[in-house]
Design a protein around this motif. Structure first.
Motif, PDB file in Angstrom:
ATOM      1  N   THR A 166       2.935  -5.133   3.239  1.00 46.45           N
ATOM      2  CA  THR A 166       1.940  -5.457   4.265  1.00 46.45           C
ATOM      3  C   THR A 166       2.086  -6.870   4.799  1.00 46.45           C
ATOM      4  O   THR A 166       1.234  -7.359   5.535  1.00 46.45           O
ATOM      5  N   ASN A 170     -10.000  -6.847   5.864  1.00 50.26           N
ATOM      6  CA  ASN A 170      -8.551  -6.966   5.967  1.00 50.26           C
ATOM      7  C   ASN A 170      -7.988  -8.231   5.336  1.00 50.26           C
ATOM      8  O   ASN A 170      -6.872  -8.640   5.653  1.00 50.26           O
ATOM      9  N   PRO A 222      -6.811  -0.626   2.561  1.00 45.96           N
ATOM     10  CA  PRO A 222      -5.452  -0.084   2.632  1.00 45.96           C
ATOM     11  C   PRO A 222      -5.116   0.537   3.977  1.00 45.96           C
ATOM     12  O   PRO A 222      -4.004   0.364   4.479  1.00 45.96           O
ATOM     13  N   VAL A 265       0.860  -1.178   0.000  1.00 47.55           N
ATOM     14  CA  VAL A 265       0.000   0.000   0.000  1.00 47.55           C
ATOM     15  C   VAL A 265       0.895   1.226   0.000  1.00 47.55           C
ATOM     16  O   VAL A 265       2.076   1.176   0.347  1.00 47.55           O
ATOM     17  N   THR A 286      -5.523  -2.273   7.026  1.00 44.35           N
ATOM     18  CA  THR A 286      -4.458  -3.277   6.973  1.00 44.35           C
ATOM     19  C   THR A 286      -3.216  -2.769   7.692  1.00 44.35           C
ATOM     20  O   THR A 286      -2.604  -3.480   8.497  1.00 44.35           O
ATOM     21  N   PRO A 342      -4.924  -5.729   1.183  1.00 46.00           N
ATOM     22  CA  PRO A 342      -4.795  -4.266   1.224  1.00 46.00           C
ATOM     23  C   PRO A 342      -5.656  -3.558   0.189  1.00 46.00           C
ATOM     24  O   PRO A 342      -6.008  -2.403   0.371  1.00 46.00           O
TER      25      PRO A 342
END
Length: 758
Positions: A523, A145, A152, A11, A155, A148
């Motif tokens: 992430t 979740n 975004p 992200v 997360t 992402p």
């Protein structure tokens, strides 16, 4: 389509920049004076913060809907004034208002009043005000979740919040902007729906890691992708993986096993992610199944079925874990001799180790069971240390459990297994000893417990502190924000000490920490690893905002929980001296954890202080001797178990009948409104088949003439989560009011005396 996007793991850093700007603002800390500093963190047991709650929740709704208004300003809206004036629209809103009012009436009348000081039942109480705001804010955005691309912001907030839980426990977390390689393993954490899912996942992870080296051994054979490095891929002692026995490979240290894919990548000069992907898709136990490994490697060496080891105080999720993963079950009612007989336990998947008289695992018996498994080639996937048992509040000696494994590692033929702390209930108690740290910060350096923890201000005995200070050395830990974190359901968490292990639980691209670029944040497969798929971003926002406002260290959660610990210890002392204060009562009472002998000698003085002088909490804290005394009071956490006995009939049957009847009186009547003078407890029954002789005989000796013949003992349980019980105010806000002595205990005594008169 979104799950196959090549950019799904990242992200924009713009989101992180905004999060960091919020975290840098800091907070103006209120002075921690008595319980009043906590008053702004909850809605109030009597709804005292109604005005501020309405203001804050209204702001959440207004900002959320204003965001819809301001986004895409040129787009037309559908719900026009004309639509709003239509009969169908008006009727639809009237239906919603009526049905919601009906629902609220039903819930208000029949819901369990967890937030009341009268509630000492199950392991739940009020939820924090910032958690409510955080949850509502996330819920109205309805972020998922799982990826992402669907969440975004939430997360990233899940990573920050889960890291914060892990850092509270002392784990070496990886901050969001740190994607560098590290010589010391970094941890990986995520929010789960609860402790059950976290525990099941931890067994799954331990199983996959246990058998991964066998998959690598197979991948080195002729015709397989890594045959070219068969002679060069070695273990830490120089032995070639291809030549190692299956038993040796099943007993590699966790970090050594997790480093093998990196070694393969280095030898082949390929990306490590490629190796993890190949192993996961073709050579893991997930891919091949247990039958393949059994036929190819295990049967030839007479290696038996794997197992997890749990104490008697285990949560039922551990039995579920073994069942869900197809491992099998265990046996009840074994003698200690049978527990160490491989002919008895050889096929068991759950090995239940009995506990001592206070509900802590018997480490000598644990050692003997492990010796038996090693000598007879029975692999152990996971050794569970319960950090706050749900029935007794007992804390297993984590440091001793880790030392037992360390001793096995020093043997000529090592015996290796993962150690997991089940702190679903007790994990947040570590906030009481956690030195201050800031959300999103780099982990503090140092390997000594004193680098991160300090027991000087808590009410824990030294043995409990020693366990808490060693949790971060375990391989994984379950900690539930929706229990002692006072967060709305569902919000559990699971932390792995070594982040590489999640590559065994991902069915997408592997997680490599060094991936990423200047414009994006990795992430870390946060939505793709583990058991769950779709999960609410609202859980992450609830934990995030509550932790941001109430730090999970001595300044915040530690303050709340320390107060509940003090309340539980004082409640214990009230029960322990009730016979002195009220000698004419028709019952006797036995506590699960009896007073130590040196404190037993002071019972009359304690009774005088608590019942006659009715000293305040401030008076107690001003005396160093009293503070030291309270710290030594039995009980590891804030659960107090006790049994009532009719003075005129001390039989086992009457005791069972009496305590069952009391529980019926002091629990929520199904389908009935709560009575005006109701108080609430819960109840459990201890069985010899589960707990063993030491525990049952120790409690039975304080109740019955022939305790060895008693196989089941009922027990009333008080779970004291509130921080206010001994320091509330009267309605006119003048003078102190002790909730225990003025409301709860009189009701308790009244009901037991009435039952004994029947």
């Amino acid at each position: 389509m979104e799950m196959t996007s090549p950019r799904r793991k990242f992200v924009s850093r713009d989101v992180l920049k905004q999060v960091k700007s919020h975290l840098k603002q800091g907070l103006v800390s209120a002075p921690l004076l008595d319980d009043t500093s906590i008053a702004g963190w909850f809605m109030g047991t009597k709804g005292e913060n109604l005005d501020v709650v309405k203001k804050l929740l209204s702001a959440v709704v207004e900002k959320t809907l204003e965001g819809r208004t301001n986004q895409f300003p040129e787009d037309p809206g559908y719900i026009t004034d004309k639509v709003k004036s239509s009969d169908a629209y008006v009727q639809a809103l009237q239906n919603i208002e009526q049905r919601s009012d009906d629902l609220l009436s039903l819930l208000t009348q029949y819901s369990v009043p967890f937030s009341s000081l009268r509630y000492q039942g199950h392991m739940t109480w009020d939820i924090t005000l910032p958690a409510i705001i955080g949850y509502l804010s996330g819920m109205l955005q309805n972020q998922n979740n799982v990826t992402p691309q669907a969440a975004p912001a939430t997360t990233l907030l899940e990573i920050v919040a889960a890291n914060d839980v892990a850092q509270m426990a002392g784990f070496n977390v990886r901050p969001l902007e740190n994607d560098s390689e590290s010589t010391v393993p970094r941890s990986w954490s995520h929010i789960t729906s609860g402790g059950t899912v976290a525990n099941i996942e931890s067994v799954w992870a331990a199983r996959e890691l246990k058998y991964m080296p066998l998959g690598i051994k197979y991948a080195l054979e002729d015709g397989q992708p890594y045959a070219s490095i068969r002679s060069s891929l070695t273990l830490s002692d120089g032995q070639r993986v291809a030549d190692a026995s299956a038993w040796r490979l099943l007993n590699l240290m966790q970090d050594d096993a997790l480093n093998l894919p990196g070694k393969i990548a280095s030898l082949l000069k390929v990306d490590e992610a490629t190796v993890w992907k190949t192993l996961g898709e073709n050579y893991s136990l997930n891919a091949r199944g247990m039958t393949f490994f059994q036929n190819k490697y295990l049967a030839a060496e007479n290696i038996k079925a794997p197992a997890i080891i749990v104490p008697s105080t285990k949560h039922y999720s551990w039995v579920k874990s073994a069942a869900v993963l197809g491992l099998g079950g265990g046996q009840k009612g074994l003698t200690e001799a049978q527990m160490t007989d491989i002919n008895v336990i050889g096929d068991d998947a759950v090995l239940n180790v009995y506990v001592d008289e206070e509900g802590r695992v018997k480490t000598d018996l644990l050692q003997t069971v492990l010796n038996t498994c090693k000598q007879n080639k029975k692999p152990i996937l996971l050794n569970v240390a319960v950090f706050g048992s749900t029935e007794e509040g007992a804390v297993d000696p984590v440091e001793k459990i880790l030392q037992i494994r360390e001793d096995f590692r020093r043997d000529a033929e090592p015996f290796e297994y993962a150690v997991h702390t089940d702190g679903a209930w007790g994990g947040y108690f570590m906030a009481c000893i956690r030195k201050p740290f800031e959300m999103g910060s780099e982990p503090q350096q140092g390997n000594l417990p004193t680098d991160q923890f300090d027991n000087s201000d808590s009410w824990f005995r030294q043995s409990v502190y020693d366990s808490m200070a060693h949790v971060h050395r375990c391989d994984s830990a379950t900690i539930d924000p929706h229990k002692m974190g006072y967060i709305p359901y569902p919000a559990g968490s699971l932390t792995y000490r070594n982040e590489k292990i999640i590559n065994l639980l991902s069915f997408s691209a592997p997680y490599i920490s060094s991936e990423g670029d200047s414009d994006s944040i990795n992430t870390r497969n946060i939505g793709e690893s583990g058991l769950e798929g779709s999960k609410p971003g609202a859980a992450a926002t609830a934990v995030y905002l509550s932790h941001q406002t109430i730090r999970p260290d001595k300044r915040g959660y530690g303050h709340i929980i320390n107060q509940s610990m003090l309340n539980s210890k004082l409640f214990y002392l009230y029960l322990a001296t009730m016979d002195i204060a009220f000698p004419d009562d028709k019952f006797d009472l036995a506590l699960l954890n009896p007073m130590p002998k040196d404190q037993e000698m002071q019972r009359k003085a304690i009774a005088e202080m608590l019942w006659k002088r009715q000293v305040s909490k401030r008076d107690l804290l001003q005396h160093r001797e009293i503070s030291a005394f309270l710290r030594k009071v039995s009980g590891d956490q804030n659960i107090v178990d006790y049994v009532f006995v009719d003075k005129n009939d001390r039989s086992v049957e009457r005791t069972l009948q009496l305590n069952n009847a009391l529980f019926d009186k002091l629990s929520v009547p199904p389908g009935q409104p709560v009575s005006p003078d109701q108080v609430f407890v819960s109840m459990t029954t201890f069985n010899r088949d589960d707990y063993g002789d030491d525990f049952m005989n120790a409690l039975g000796e304080r109740l019955f003439e022939n305790p060895q013949q008693v196989n089941a003992i009922p027990c009333i349980r008080s779970v004291i989560l509130d921080p206010w019980a001994i320091y509330t105010h009267e309605h006119d806000q003048m003078g102190l009011y002790n909730f225990f002595t003025d409301i709860f205990l009189p009701k308790l005594r009244k009901e037991v005396n009435l039952l004994c008169s029947q």
